[in-house]
Enzyme design. Sequence first.
Site, PDB file in Angstrom:
ATOM      1  N   GLY A  15       9.901  51.810 -31.511  1.00 58.51           N
ATOM      2  CA  GLY A  15      10.523  52.453 -30.344  1.00 58.51           C
ATOM      3  C   GLY A  15       9.904  51.930 -29.061  1.00 58.51           C
ATOM      4  O   GLY A  15       9.893  50.742 -28.809  1.00 58.51           O
ATOM      5  N   GLY A  16       9.379  52.836 -28.252  1.00 57.99           N
ATOM      6  CA  GLY A  16       8.833  52.416 -26.962  1.00 57.99           C
ATOM      7  C   GLY A  16       9.930  51.909 -26.046  1.00 57.99           C
ATOM      8  O   GLY A  16      11.124  51.990 -26.357  1.00 57.99           O
ATOM      9  N   SER A  45       7.520  55.039 -35.792  1.00 51.96           N
ATOM     10  CA  SER A  45       6.469  55.871 -36.364  1.00 51.96           C
ATOM     11  C   SER A  45       6.158  57.042 -35.443  1.00 51.96           C
ATOM     12  O   SER A  45       6.079  56.867 -34.224  1.00 51.96           O
ATOM     13  CB  SER A  45       5.205  55.047 -36.587  1.00 51.96           C
ATOM     14  OG  SER A  45       4.113  55.886 -36.933  1.00 51.96           O
ATOM     15  N   ILE A  48       2.299  56.346 -33.738  1.00 51.52           N
ATOM     16  CA  ILE A  48       1.874  55.240 -32.886  1.00 51.52           C
ATOM     17  C   ILE A  48       2.215  55.569 -31.440  1.00 51.52           C
ATOM     18  O   ILE A  48       3.387  55.734 -31.092  1.00 51.52           O
ATOM     19  CB  ILE A  48       2.556  53.921 -33.297  1.00 51.52           C
ATOM     20  CG1 ILE A  48       2.183  53.578 -34.753  1.00 51.52           C
ATOM     21  CG2 ILE A  48       2.151  52.792 -32.357  1.00 51.52           C
ATOM     22  CD1 ILE A  48       2.853  52.323 -35.266  1.00 51.52           C
ATOM     23  N   LYS A  84      10.182  50.938  -5.223  1.00 51.42           N
ATOM     24  CA  LYS A  84       9.348  49.749  -5.044  1.00 51.42           C
ATOM     25  C   LYS A  84      10.152  48.715  -4.261  1.00 51.42           C
ATOM     26  O   LYS A  84      11.226  48.312  -4.688  1.00 51.42           O
ATOM     27  CB  LYS A  84       8.947  49.190  -6.414  1.00 51.42           C
ATOM     28  CG  LYS A  84       8.236  47.850  -6.377  1.00 51.42           C
ATOM     29  CD  LYS A  84       7.970  47.358  -7.809  1.00 51.42           C
ATOM     30  CE  LYS A  84       7.397  45.963  -7.833  1.00 51.42           C
ATOM     31  NZ  LYS A  84       7.201  45.463  -9.216  1.00 51.42           N
ATOM     32  N   LEU A 342       6.949  43.134 -27.004  1.00 51.45           N
ATOM     33  CA  LEU A 342       5.649  42.498 -27.173  1.00 51.45           C
ATOM     34  C   LEU A 342       5.571  41.648 -28.432  1.00 51.45           C
ATOM     35  O   LEU A 342       4.780  40.710 -28.500  1.00 51.45           O
ATOM     36  CB  LEU A 342       4.543  43.565 -27.207  1.00 51.45           C
ATOM     37  CG  LEU A 342       4.374  44.399 -25.938  1.00 51.45           C
ATOM     38  CD1 LEU A 342       3.321  45.479 -26.152  1.00 51.45           C
ATOM     39  CD2 LEU A 342       4.001  43.531 -24.753  1.00 51.45           C
ATOM     40  N   GLU A 351       3.980  40.576 -11.253  1.00 49.32           N
ATOM     41  CA  GLU A 351       5.425  40.429 -10.987  1.00 49.32           C
ATOM     42  C   GLU A 351       6.293  41.215 -11.970  1.00 49.32           C
ATOM     43  O   GLU A 351       7.499  40.984 -12.076  1.00 49.32           O
ATOM     44  CB  GLU A 351       5.842  38.957 -10.986  1.00 49.32           C
ATOM     45  CG  GLU A 351       5.199  38.122  -9.893  1.00 49.32           C
ATOM     46  CD  GLU A 351       5.777  38.375  -8.515  1.00 49.32           C
ATOM     47  OE1 GLU A 351       6.703  39.196  -8.400  1.00 49.32           O
ATOM     48  OE2 GLU A 351       5.287  37.739  -7.561  1.00 49.32           O
ATOM     49  N   THR A 353       6.852  41.248 -15.145  1.00 53.03           N
ATOM     50  CA  THR A 353       7.692  40.427 -16.010  1.00 53.03           C
ATOM     51  C   THR A 353       7.935  41.051 -17.374  1.00 53.03           C
ATOM     52  O   THR A 353       8.890  40.693 -18.054  1.00 53.03           O
ATOM     53  CB  THR A 353       7.069  39.036 -16.218  1.00 53.03           C
ATOM     54  OG1 THR A 353       5.744  39.185 -16.743  1.00 53.03           O
ATOM     55  CG2 THR A 353       6.998  38.275 -14.906  1.00 53.03           C
ATOM     56  N   GLY A 354       7.070  41.978 -17.806  1.00 59.25           N
ATOM     57  CA  GLY A 354       7.223  42.566 -19.133  1.00 59.25           C
ATOM     58  C   GLY A 354       8.559  43.248 -19.331  1.00 59.25           C
ATOM     59  O   GLY A 354       9.395  42.817 -20.135  1.00 59.25           O
TER      60      GLY A 354
END
Length: 517
Positions: A15-16, A45, A48, A84, A342, A351, A353-354
């Site tokens: 997830g996340g 999970s 986590i 932002k 990830l 910046e 970027t993730g």
Amino acid sequence: MPEKNKITKVLIVGGGTAGWLAANHLGKRFSDLDGPNIEVTLIESPNIPNIGVGEGTVPMMRETLRYLGIDEGYFVQSCDATFKQSIKFVDWVYNPKEKNHSYHHLFDYPMSHDSAFYWHKTSASSRDSFANSVSVQSVLADAGLGPKLVTQPQFQGVTSYAYHLDARKFSEVLRLNALSKFGLSHILDDVLEVTLSDSGDISTVSTSQNGELEADLFIDCTGFSARLIEKACKVPFVDKGDVLFVDSALAVQVPYEKSHDAIPCFTLSTAKEAGWIWDIGLTERRGVGYVYSSRHSSRQDAEKVLSEYLGGKVSEAEFRHIPMRIGYREKAWHRNCVAIGLSGGFVEPLEATGLLVFDVTSRMLAECIPNKLSSMHLVAERFNQRTVDTWNKVIDFIKLHYVASKRNDTEFWSDNRKEASIPDSLKQKLALWSSELPNRYDFTSTLEIFNLENYQYVLYGMDFDTDLGYSEVSKDGLDKFLSEQNKIAEFIHQAKTQLEPHRELIEKIHKFGIQKV
């Protein structure tokens, strides 16, 4: 019985933010199709926690929220979100005679495409900063003003903007949106094992409570652990630690001292001995962290740097240490497994970027899923080419900040400027731009993450020297540029009477929301 040749089931593992972005993009794509939908399930999970690295976005997130049907007012209220307008870089250009050198990488583009040329042709001793000369935004952001009026419709503003947000709360908003709008299935369970078929495809994932789960396509959103793409499918990781040195972060949540403290309308990025510190203002707290190179600093020294930045007001025991793996997957799409988030790659949070790359690749995946299983290898090959190209362009842009800084006061900054650490593609750009201004034809891909204007703000914010020689200046063009300066000054004066302080804008949105039209 004919062999199955159609994707009917997609399983997202993890997830996340990455997992739920993928779920929303897939759900949106397939809910818009006529005929039977592809079944999308996300398993995560319950044990986590969400890492939540990076709490900044870029303006593309506004389009994503609109596209996915997420109410902007609800988003701001639910995610501790603020606006932002830029990244403000402090001390990235080191000059002992000039403390706190700073510049803005703005989200508003310059007023005209030839502004850079005439800015260069203006006397260096008399001209304002590049950002101030081509846009109103840096002055308004430094004045603490929000980018929009509370009466303006959703996703519209006086200036362009993105958001700061609480990543954990954003994941929850994305989860609720995917389940309520797109009818996705959600399973809370632990994945125990990943089974491959003789062909090398993933056939099933075994779970603790739900047995074996099958799918035609598996999306790996398991984070740095990369349970599917690396541990099961053995796809190598391309390490870029020789280009981008920062590989560790210390993060901490800092409460505001007073409930009415001003909230900056930009990400603050302050250069330090072995990296840089981010400082992001959310509604109820600040998110602060030191990103550093473990080759150039010990954890103990890094904790000292961050503690000094915070004035010793936060105990080092509260710092959360986050190791980072810098680089990307050799192939994001391998057979019937796609890495998003990830598990697919990461570079430092400079910046923002993730989230940007996770969002872009999730939508690209949703729009590229083939009609036939027999076409998957062809689609995967093109997806991989685009993804690797995207990562390399992101790495070029991030590395630019270190190369153009001219800092050599510590080993970290000196090492960053050594030839061996600079990609050839970036060397070529900088060599060209030493005598020619960047132009739009240097950025020709439809998947450019950072464009001409982004490079201009960073290059000329850090005093990059482009020698234009005796290039002739058009009187009409110069008059137009000077006229633009007057328009910028007039706009700033007017905006200051209309826009309100950032915190007041956020408080009104929490009270009234944002009108849809």
